[in-house]
Scaffold this motif. Structure first.
Motif, PDB file in Angstrom:
ATOM      1  N   GLU A  64     -15.317   4.234  -5.673  1.00  0.00           N
ATOM      2  CA  GLU A  64     -15.881   5.377  -4.956  1.00  0.00           C
ATOM      3  C   GLU A  64     -16.336   5.001  -3.547  1.00  0.00           C
ATOM      4  OE1 GLU A  64     -18.987   6.819  -7.422  1.00  0.00           O
ATOM      5  OE2 GLU A  64     -17.634   7.596  -8.990  1.00  0.00           O
ATOM      6  N   ALA A  65     -16.740   3.743  -3.369  1.00  0.00           N
ATOM      7  CA  ALA A  65     -17.215   3.289  -2.050  1.00  0.00           C
ATOM      8  C   ALA A  65     -16.071   2.882  -1.133  1.00  0.00           C
ATOM      9  CB  ALA A  65     -18.176   2.116  -2.224  1.00  0.00           C
ATOM     10  N   ALA A  66     -14.858   2.755  -1.673  1.00  0.00           N
ATOM     11  CA  ALA A  66     -13.717   2.239  -0.904  1.00  0.00           C
ATOM     12  C   ALA A  66     -13.007   3.347  -0.137  1.00  0.00           C
ATOM     13  CB  ALA A  66     -12.738   1.539  -1.837  1.00  0.00           C
ATOM     14  N   THR A  67     -12.312   2.951   0.897  1.00  0.00           N
ATOM     15  CA  THR A  67     -11.469   3.858   1.654  1.00  0.00           C
ATOM     16  C   THR A  67     -10.019   3.614   1.259  1.00  0.00           C
ATOM     17  OG1 THR A  67     -10.904   4.620   3.881  1.00  0.00           O
ATOM     18  CG2 THR A  67     -11.220   2.261   3.608  1.00  0.00           C
ATOM     19  N   PHE A  68      -9.228   4.689   1.207  1.00  0.00           N
ATOM     20  CA  PHE A  68      -7.830   4.596   0.774  1.00  0.00           C
ATOM     21  C   PHE A  68      -6.928   5.292   1.803  1.00  0.00           C
ATOM     22  CE2 PHE A  68     -10.177   3.976  -3.124  1.00  0.00           C
ATOM     23  CZ  PHE A  68      -9.395   3.123  -3.888  1.00  0.00           C
ATOM     24  N   GLY A  69      -5.612   5.208   1.567  1.00  0.00           N
ATOM     25  CA  GLY A  69      -4.642   5.959   2.360  1.00  0.00           C
ATOM     26  C   GLY A  69      -4.639   5.588   3.832  1.00  0.00           C
ATOM     27  N   GLU A 104       0.825  -1.219   0.000  1.00  0.00           N
ATOM     28  CA  GLU A 104       0.000   0.000   0.000  1.00  0.00           C
ATOM     29  C   GLU A 104       0.851   1.258   0.000  1.00  0.00           C
ATOM     30  OE1 GLU A 104      -2.142   3.406   1.376  1.00  0.00           O
ATOM     31  OE2 GLU A 104      -0.565   2.407   2.533  1.00  0.00           O
ATOM     32  N   SER A 105       2.066   1.166   0.498  1.00  0.00           N
ATOM     33  CA  SER A 105       2.938   2.336   0.579  1.00  0.00           C
ATOM     34  C   SER A 105       3.660   2.639  -0.735  1.00  0.00           C
ATOM     35  CB  SER A 105       3.984   2.136   1.691  1.00  0.00           C
ATOM     36  OG  SER A 105       4.876   1.079   1.357  1.00  0.00           O
ATOM     37  N   LEU A 106       3.563   1.747  -1.719  1.00  0.00           N
ATOM     38  CA  LEU A 106       4.248   1.954  -2.992  1.00  0.00           C
ATOM     39  C   LEU A 106       3.590   3.091  -3.780  1.00  0.00           C
ATOM     40  CD1 LEU A 106       4.687  -1.756  -4.177  1.00  0.00           C
ATOM     41  CD2 LEU A 106       6.450  -0.272  -3.197  1.00  0.00           C
ATOM     42  N   SER A 107       4.416   3.889  -4.460  1.00  0.00           N
ATOM     43  CA  SER A 107       3.880   4.996  -5.259  1.00  0.00           C
ATOM     44  C   SER A 107       3.153   4.496  -6.504  1.00  0.00           C
ATOM     45  CB  SER A 107       5.015   5.936  -5.671  1.00  0.00           C
ATOM     46  OG  SER A 107       5.971   5.252  -6.471  1.00  0.00           O
ATOM     47  N   THR A 108       3.421   3.255  -6.918  1.00  0.00           N
ATOM     48  CA  THR A 108       2.804   2.697  -8.123  1.00  0.00           C
ATOM     49  C   THR A 108       1.500   1.963  -7.823  1.00  0.00           C
ATOM     50  OG1 THR A 108       4.201   0.744  -7.826  1.00  0.00           O
ATOM     51  CG2 THR A 108       4.990   2.441  -9.349  1.00  0.00           C
ATOM     52  N   VAL A 109       1.094   1.926  -6.553  1.00  0.00           N
ATOM     53  CA  VAL A 109      -0.074   1.130  -6.151  1.00  0.00           C
ATOM     54  C   VAL A 109      -1.068   1.975  -5.370  1.00  0.00           C
ATOM     55  CG1 VAL A 109      -0.857  -0.806  -4.713  1.00  0.00           C
ATOM     56  CG2 VAL A 109       1.222  -1.037  -6.095  1.00  0.00           C
ATOM     57  N   ASP A 168      -6.842   5.723   6.101  1.00  0.00           N
ATOM     58  CA  ASP A 168      -8.023   4.983   6.553  1.00  0.00           C
ATOM     59  C   ASP A 168      -7.889   3.488   6.269  1.00  0.00           C
ATOM     60  OD1 ASP A 168      -9.224   7.242   7.511  1.00  0.00           O
ATOM     61  OD2 ASP A 168     -10.401   7.615   5.703  1.00  0.00           O
ATOM     62  N   VAL A 169      -7.356   3.148   5.102  1.00  0.00           N
ATOM     63  CA  VAL A 169      -7.222   1.720   4.783  1.00  0.00           C
ATOM     64  C   VAL A 169      -6.123   1.087   5.628  1.00  0.00           C
ATOM     65  CG1 VAL A 169      -5.516   1.696   2.884  1.00  0.00           C
ATOM     66  CG2 VAL A 169      -7.416   0.092   2.872  1.00  0.00           C
ATOM     67  N   ARG A 170      -5.067   1.846   5.946  1.00  0.00           N
ATOM     68  CA  ARG A 170      -4.024   1.309   6.821  1.00  0.00           C
ATOM     69  C   ARG A 170      -4.587   1.039   8.226  1.00  0.00           C
ATOM     70  NH1 ARG A 170       1.075   1.508   4.856  1.00  0.00           N
ATOM     71  NH2 ARG A 170       1.985   1.455   6.947  1.00  0.00           N
ATOM     72  N   GLU A 171      -5.415   1.947   8.692  1.00  0.00           N
ATOM     73  CA  GLU A 171      -6.033   1.754  10.003  1.00  0.00           C
ATOM     74  C   GLU A 171      -6.923   0.511   9.998  1.00  0.00           C
ATOM     75  OE1 GLU A 171      -9.204   4.041  12.946  1.00  0.00           O
ATOM     76  OE2 GLU A 171      -8.087   5.205  11.451  1.00  0.00           O
ATOM     77  N   LEU A 172      -7.662   0.327   8.908  1.00  0.00           N
ATOM     78  CA  LEU A 172      -8.527  -0.847   8.791  1.00  0.00           C
ATOM     79  C   LEU A 172      -7.697  -2.129   8.794  1.00  0.00           C
ATOM     80  CD1 LEU A 172     -11.577  -1.180   6.414  1.00  0.00           C
ATOM     81  CD2 LEU A 172     -10.038  -3.087   6.815  1.00  0.00           C
ATOM     82  N   LEU A 173      -6.602  -2.141   8.028  1.00  0.00           N
ATOM     83  CA  LEU A 173      -5.732  -3.321   7.979  1.00  0.00           C
ATOM     84  C   LEU A 173      -5.183  -3.648   9.368  1.00  0.00           C
ATOM     85  CD1 LEU A 173      -3.768  -2.594   4.675  1.00  0.00           C
ATOM     86  CD2 LEU A 173      -5.415  -4.439   5.034  1.00  0.00           C
ATOM     87  N   LEU A 174      -4.808  -2.632  10.109  1.00  0.00           N
ATOM     88  CA  LEU A 174      -4.270  -2.857  11.459  1.00  0.00           C
ATOM     89  C   LEU A 174      -5.350  -3.427  12.385  1.00  0.00           C
ATOM     90  CD1 LEU A 174      -2.077   0.357  11.814  1.00  0.00           C
ATOM     91  CD2 LEU A 174      -1.254  -2.006  11.582  1.00  0.00           C
ATOM     92  N   ARG A 175      -6.602  -2.981  12.218  1.00  0.00           N
ATOM     93  CA  ARG A 175      -7.688  -3.537  13.032  1.00  0.00           C
ATOM     94  C   ARG A 175      -7.909  -5.013  12.723  1.00  0.00           C
ATOM     95  NH1 ARG A 175     -10.670   1.185  11.710  1.00  0.00           N
ATOM     96  NH2 ARG A 175     -12.074  -0.063  10.411  1.00  0.00           N
ATOM     97  N   VAL A 176      -7.867  -5.351  11.439  1.00  0.00           N
ATOM     98  CA  VAL A 176      -8.052  -6.747  11.049  1.00  0.00           C
ATOM     99  C   VAL A 176      -6.888  -7.597  11.569  1.00  0.00           C
ATOM    100  CG1 VAL A 176      -8.295  -8.346   9.113  1.00  0.00           C
ATOM    101  CG2 VAL A 176      -9.424  -6.120   9.025  1.00  0.00           C
ATOM    102  N   MET A 177      -5.684  -7.044  11.521  1.00  0.00           N
ATOM    103  CA  MET A 177      -4.523  -7.767  12.053  1.00  0.00           C
ATOM    104  C   MET A 177      -4.704  -8.049  13.545  1.00  0.00           C
ATOM    105  SD  MET A 177      -1.289  -5.992  10.074  1.00  0.00           S
ATOM    106  CE  MET A 177      -0.070  -7.185  10.653  1.00  0.00           C
TER     107      MET A 177
END
Length: 283
Positions: free
Chosen positions: A255-260, A194-199, A262-271
């Motif tokens: 459009e319905a998805a969260t990015f940046g 997720e941190s890659l500039s190409t992704v 917010d998505v990192r926070e979500l990934l950490l919650r799932v972890m």
């Protein structure tokens, strides 16, 4: 070579040969127009070689085929790839690439939506092993080759000039094979990618209503083709109307998805949830 696979190769070759005849072209002229070697045309038409998606695209464009005929020929190639005996043949010459593999490799812009399984380009080796293990008629040798090829192809994520956009449902992150430990490693990989500039990695949280109900996963390769993934394999659609429809569908999920952050926070919650499962001994 399995007889069923051989028959499908011959069917593909015969169809291309017939189309060349209808176009009034010799094999040499077709090869020149398509930018491939004449031996390639001969081997494909005689059912002795499976063309890559790129080569097949060159041939269909050189033949001037309409969208429906192009799709017919692509479906014949998909049938060859799905035939029993494909994995055994790949063993002698390295891993065989699926239609999705080929389409992704040649694309500069890849957009993938998934609602059950992680996109192939984001899978860890162990996650991919479970994916291939669950396929019908899988063998340890075939699974090993397929996993190696999938991991190797992921280097495309780091290439300058390429752009990859992935949109997942939160359900994908919580649909897990193997063990919680496997998913912890997989989610850690998602954080790194997720941190890659190409992704761009987006997730539609379960708290967010879906803009439409997903039927299956799909991957858009540039604006030229879409690969639809089903239980029975992959189908490449190249018609402009179909590609445009899938582009519109992808945009709605995006459009319905969260990015940046917010998505990192979500990934950490799932972890955290998987750590709790791991600590409780759930497997």
């Amino acid at each position: 070579m399995g007889s069923e696979r051989q028959q499908r190769m011959k069917a593909l070759g015969a169809r291309l040969k017939g189309l060349r005849g209808e176009a009034g072209l010799t094999g040499a002229v077709l090869a020149q127009r398509a930018g491939v070697g004449q031996p390639t045309v001969s081997k494909v038409e005689n059912g002795r070689m499976v063309p890559s998606l790129d080569v097949l695209g060159r041939l269909t464009r050189a033949l001037g085929l309409d969208e429906s005929t192009t799709q017919e020929v692509r479906d014949l190639l998909v049938a060859v790839e799905a035939a029993p005996g494909a994995a055994e043949l790949a063993g002698a010459k390295g891993p065989a690439e699926s239609p999705l593999d080929q389409a992704v490799r040649s694309a500069q812009l890849v957009r993938s939506f998934q609602c059950v399984v992680l996109p192939a380009m984001l899978q860890s080796a162990e996650y991919a092993r479970h994916v291939f293990d669950s396929a019908p008629d899988s063998t340890p040798e075939g699974v090993g080759r397929a996993v190696a090829a999938r991991v190797e192809r992921q280097s495309l994520l780091y290439e300058p000039g390429r752009e990859s956009v992935f949109v997942l449902t939160e359900g994908v992150l919580r649909t897990w094979p193997g063990s919680p430990a496997l998913m912890l490693a997989q989610l850690d990989r998602l954080l790194a990618v997720e941190s890659l500039s190409t992704v761009r990695l987006g997730v539609v949280p379960w708290r967010q209503a879906m803009p439409l109900m997903p039927r299956h996963g799909f991957t858009l390769c540039d604006r030229a083709a879409v690969v639809v993934e089903t239980f029975r394999g992959e189908r490449v659609l190249a018609g402009s109307t179909e590609v445009a429809a899938y582009e519109d569908t992808f945009s709605r999920f995006e459009e319905a998805a969260t990015f940046g952050p917010d998505v990192r926070e979500l990934l950490l919650r799932v972890m955290k949830d998987f750590r709790d499962l791991d600590a409780s001994g759930t497997h």
